[in-house]
Motif scaffolding. Structure first.
Motif: not given
Lengths: 730, 348
Positions: B27, B65, B73, B76, B125, B176, B203, B206-207
């Motif tokens: 993140y 965010l 996070v 998330l 997450l 996302w 989103y 990070t994911y």
């Protein structure tokens, strides 16, 4: 100096302009782009040449040639190869394309890779899926076959002759050298099989296990007769009637045995053996296919043969089982069980029941006919008995009988009278007209031969079907019609035209006399009724109906007559009583309320004809400001025509569900309908109504009167339909 | 949820451990990239791809965010409702009636799946969903599963699953990051390009970087724009702002373009521009899961399929009788979502 592409594609074209751009885009959109495409149009009468010229002008990989006159399929396929080869003689690989199939973008990438990696292979082809005219995938698993790894010539050849499916393989990627050796297509029937048989002698066939070709499937249209016509457009030579496996074997014998074209890989002696092997294997295969086809046809036509066929198959299965040592033990166990006795008893009971039913049927039918006037017998007992009866009749023979009737009509050159239609408007719109659309399209019936006969003036409904229309009210007064139709019900036992009665035959005679027709043939509504009853009574899936109907918009009936002085924008309304909307004080009040509310927003045109033509009773909604009645312009011979014109020009249609309300979707007029008794609605009709709306991209809302308050609460305040009522029709 | 987080010491300890987690580290890196990208985008003159009012409002809703704590996070996925509308609350374990609907739909989809394409929700997450046969399943899981089946039935997916040659896929608006996660799991040998509002990479970036810690990611701006696709085979994900699509995506190669549920929200010019970019890049397939027009979108003058038809031959693939957001018991309507697979038209 132009460099030669590695892959060339010869595309023989004939009369498929509507699918051509899609097919060409898929060929030219190959990820493997080192290609040359030779388009050869066999003097198509449609726009094929124009399309090809445009493609050739904008893509340097494309060349186009148009034959001066039609050569036929074989010579055009030959021309596609020869012209492509002349243009690009260095090309390593060759494939035939078509004007209607679709090729996956990675089709050539994989096939070229396969042939590059396997020099022993002469042909590579992918898995394929069948798609319909709209490119929807058809539910059939891809066909699997190849001779990869088979190095011995005789075994490879025999395996290929036994297992090949020429239509799936001929559009694969060949080595150009092999096509040159086998000599493209010869002038024989099923020439692709011969090409593949010869090619199999030279090397392996490899199938790439990916779906990379989408084969347009128009049903089982293959026939030798059809091939004779398309291969030899200027007259069939005598040798076209030689059985194909004999001409193929002879060709192989000449090619390999006499000329020695295959030497050194295939010696002359081996060539004779290949021809002999082909003769027997292909001949036996052909005989086997003929037998299977014959069996299917026999079973389709004669349901009495089915039990015998079943017994024979069981007998064969039994013989196979006897070879199993466990079978004796199983039989011994069965012998001591009581199941056999139970089975025998149930068989006797079934036979007795069938015998009793047979004896009782005829007097029972007479009894029911005499009691038809009693509502419970008409509405409950007879439909229940029909449903029971349908349980014992499989659809196969009825479908077969219907198709036989239509084929006979197709073959004859006589005029065809469709009708007379004497039943309800709803069935006419929802089933009879779509059935006729399908029958005409499927069996290529010439519209110029067709005369439609109905009542009430719906000529426009039939204008896309028939070249002439005759109205029954031109021959009978309304009173005569009503009386004779009542008699018909008594005679055939049903309002639905499951059988042609005396009245039907009399009408047909009068129509023939009126038009001066001799030996006219008849397509009677009973053909449709007998077929579709299985669906209505839920004894057959909806596929029975969708397969035998075509829903398309009705032709415009024309403008409303000026003398009616209708407003520019109006809502058409018609309320009448029927079992799902019975004559009750609540329903009368409801209908009157709906018309009154509507008339506050828009002019309302009431369609009630003021004529009593069937078993539906009109509801006379009192008129007021903004409500136009047109019953004085209605005559028996024109009432449906006038109502069609008014509905087609309306902003919306509102009324009782059923019958005339189906016209709304056909004319793409938003339609709101009401019913009060759900139990009286037939689910099958509702399903088809929904399908009709979907096909027409229109809407027909059905609302139960009891739910109207809920709708009002939920939608109160929603903006009404825009109204631009400012004047009247000129 | 761990109990000790509700004490001051427990909270401190949990925050410390989460700060070291792969998710939070991902993140932090992504946030820096996003801020750089947003700043760079601010200097770009308004054009066709400028966010609509609808999206401007949506983007503001999750600006918190940018300063997310490790606890946020760690959950998330709970915050992705800004993009998907799915809420954890609807997937409580006592909601058995809904779970039955999901089970039935999943088994209906499994019957259509002949290639083993099911990828469950990633449990990290804050992954959520009904526990069906030990796997988390939510509406997005089913939607993406259905899309994969549609791509498989349309003879597209096989090229990306069984390939020695690396392929490149472009998704317009990946939300996302749920679909790239499924696609990359099923087809590892692809480079997945995402064009989206930079803010949404908070989103998806990070994911995906948390789910694929070994993935090689190229961010727009790492190299000059015109070189973004250089040596694309070396990257698993390439993330670019939607406004840069025309600049970055060029021939010779793009193998598949995907759009789910966002063409319907765009203007006609935006849809046409994306289709034209894919077409110009010789992309042979374009997949769309959209309604013809979103009910409240007044800026789309033609239907989605009418616009796409100008560039691609469209073929509809039917998987279930209802569209993805409905359960099997629901009725289909004419305005439902359609799986469309477009085959590239040759330039006129």
């Amino acid at each position: 100096v132009t460099t030669s592409p590695r892959v060339i594609i010869g595309v023989p074209l004939y009369n498929h302009a509507h699918k051509l751009p899609e097919a060409l885009d898929s060929l030219l959109g190959q990820v493997y782009s080192d290609i040359g495409v030779m388009l050869v149009d066999d003097a198509s009468p449609d726009d094929t040449a124009g399309i090809c010229e445009r493609y050739a002008a904008r893509d340097p990989r494309v060349r186009f040639h148009r034959n001066d006159q039609r050569l036929g399929m074989i010579d055009n396929w030959r021309a596609a190869f020869e012209r492509a080869y002349q243009q690009w003689p260095q090309a390593e690989y060759f494939a035939w394309g078509s004007d209607h199939d679709l090729w996956h973008p990675w089709w050539l990438s994989h096939l070229v890779k396969e042939l590059d990696e396997h020099p022993e292979a002469v042909l590579a082809y992918p898995l394929n899926r069948r798609v319909d005219a709209d490119c929807k995938l058809l539910p059939r698993k891809p066909w699997l076959f190849d001779t990869a790894g088979e190095t011995e010539i005789r075994r490879r050849f025999s395996r290929n002759v036994r297992g090949m499916s020429a239509g799936n393989m001929i559009y694969g990627l060949f080595r150009t050298a092999i096509i040159l050796r086998v000599g493209v297509f010869r002038h024989v029937l099923v020439p692709d099989r011969l090409v593949l048989a010869e090619a199999a002698a030279y090397g392996e066939f490899r199938q790439v296990p990916r779906i990379l070709w989408f084969r347009r499937w128009y049903g089982r249209i293959f026939s030798l007769g059809r091939q004779r016509v398309s291969f030899f457009p200027h007259g069939r030579p005598l040798y076209a009637y030689v059985p194909w496996w004999i001409s193929h074997a002879a060709s192989l014998a000449i090619t390999f045995g006499v000329r020695g074209t295959g030497v050194p890989e295939i010696s002359r002696g081996r060539g004779w053996w290949l021809a002999w092997s082909y003769f027997w294997t292909a001949g036996l295969l052909h005989a086997w296919q003929q037998l299977r086809e014959l069996r299917v046809q026999l079973l389709e036509r004669a349901s009495t043969l089915r039990p015998h066929d079943r017994r024979l198959r069981l007998l064969a299965r039994g013989i196979v089982r006897r070879l199993d040592s466990d079978w004796m033990i199983q039989q011994a166990r069965k012998a001591v069980s009581s199941k056999r006795r139970e089975k025998a008893a149930s068989s006797v009971k079934r036979r007795v029941r069938y015998g009793v039913a047979t004896v009782v049927r005829t007097p029972g039918t007479w009894l029911l006919r005499s009691m038809r006037a009693v509502p419970i017998v008409r509405n409950r007992v007879i439909p229940w008995l029909i449903r029971q009866d349908l349980d014992t009749i499989p659809t196969g023979p009825v479908v077969s009988e219907m198709r036989t009737t239509l084929r006979a009509l197709q073959k004859s050159r006589s005029p065809i009278i469709v009708g007379p239609w004497l039943s309800e408007v709803g069935f006419e719109l929802l089933y009879w007209i779509p059935f006729l659309n399908w029958a005409i399209e499927e069996h290529e019936l010439d519209r110029d031969r067709i005369v439609a006969v109905s009542r009430g003036g719906p000529a426009s409904w039939y204008s896309g079907i028939a070249s002439q229309y005759v109205d029954i009210f031109d021959h009978y007064t309304i009173e005569e019609y009503r009386a004779r139709n009542e008699d018909r019900w008594q005679e055939v036992g049903n309002q639905k035209q499951y059988d042609a009665g005396t009245f039907d035959r009399e009408i047909l005679t009068r129509v023939q006399e009126q038009l001066g027709l001799t030996a006219a043939r008849n397509l009677h509504p009973s053909v449709m009724y007998r077929l579709l009853r299985f669906y209505w009574y839920e004894k057959a899936p909806v596929g029975l109906l969708t397969k035998h109907t075509r829903y398309s918009a009705l032709p415009s009936p024309g403008a409303t007559p000026a003398e009616l002085s209708l407003p520019t924008d109006y809502v058409a309304a018609r309320f009448y009583f029927r079992p799902s909307f019975p004559d009750t004080p609540e329903n009368r009040r409801f209908a009157a309320d709906v018309v009154r509310r509507l008339s506050r927003e828009y002019p309302v045109v009431l369609l009630n004809p003021g004529l009593h033509l069937d078993d539906h009773e009109d509801l006379d909604v009192s008129t007021g400001l903004g409500v136009h009645k047109i019953d004085r312009w209605m005559t028996p011979a024109t009432n449906l025509d006038l109502q069609s014109r008014i509905i087609s020009g309306a902003k919306a249609f509102v009324g009782t569900y059923g019958g005339l309300s189906y016209l709304g979707p056909y004319y793409r007029v938003p339609t709101l309908t009401f019913y009060s008794t759900s139990e009286e609605l037939v689910p099958a009709h509702l399903d088809i109504t929904w399908r009709l709306c979907r096909a027409m991209q229109s809407s027909l809302v059905m609302l139960k009167t009891a739910d109207a308050p809920l709708v009002h609460s939920a939608l109160d305040g929603i903006a009404p339909m825009p109204s631009t009522a400012t004047g009247t029709h000129a | 949820m761990t109990a000790d987080v509700w004490t001051a010491a427990g909270l401190r300890s949990r925050l410390e451990s989460l700060r070291e987690s792969a998710g939070f580290r991902a993140y932090q890196q992504v946030r820096d990239r996003v801020l750089q990208m947003v700043e760079a985008e601010a200097g770009r003159p308004p054009g066709v791809q400028t966010p609509s009012e609808y999206w401007s409002e949506e983007l503001e809703n999750f600006d918190y965010l940018l300063d997310a704590s490790p606890l946020v996070v760690d959950k998330l996925r709970h915050h992705t409702y800004h993009v998907t509308g799915l809420r954890v609350y609807d997937y409580r374990s006592n909601n058995t009636a809904t779970q039955r609907h999901f089970s039935r739909k999943l088994s209906a989809l499994r019957k259509k799946d002949t290639a083993g394409l099911f990828v469950p929700e990633w449990p990290e997450l804050g992954g959520f969903g009904f526990n069906i046969d030990g796997r988390l399943v939510n509406l997005d899981t089913l939607k993406f599963y259905e899309v994969l089946i549609a791509l498989d039935h349309g003879a597209v997916l096989d090229e990306f699953r069984r390939t020695d040659e690396r392929k490149i896929v472009w998704e317009i608006g990946a939300g996302w990051g749920g679909f790239p996660y499924q696609f990359k799991t099923i087809c590892p040998n692809v480079t997945y390009v995402i064009a989206d509002f930079p803010e949404l990479f908070l989103y998806s970036g990070t994911y995906l970087t948390a789910a694929f810690p070994q993935a090689r990611v190229r961010w727009f701006g790492d190299v000059p724009a015109e070189r973004t696709f250089e040596r694309w085979q070396d990257f698993d994900f390439i993330l670019i702002p939607n406004t840069a699509a025309r600049e970055v995506i060029r021939p010779p190669r793009l193998d598949l373009t995907i759009n789910m549920v966002s063409f319907q929200e765009m203007t006609s010019a935006q849809v046409a521009e994306y289709a034209a970019i894919a077409h110009d890049a010789q992309c042979p397939f374009l997949y769309s899961l959209n309604r013809e027009r979103s009910g409240y979108n007044t800026e789309l003058e033609e239907s989605v399929s009418q616009i796409l038809e100008r560039y691609y031959w469209l073929r509809e693939i039917e998987i279930l009788h209802v569209s993805y957001q409905k359960m099997l018991e629901d009725e289909p309507t004419p305005t439902d979502y359609r799986h469309l697979i477009g085959w590239r038209r040759q330039p006129a």
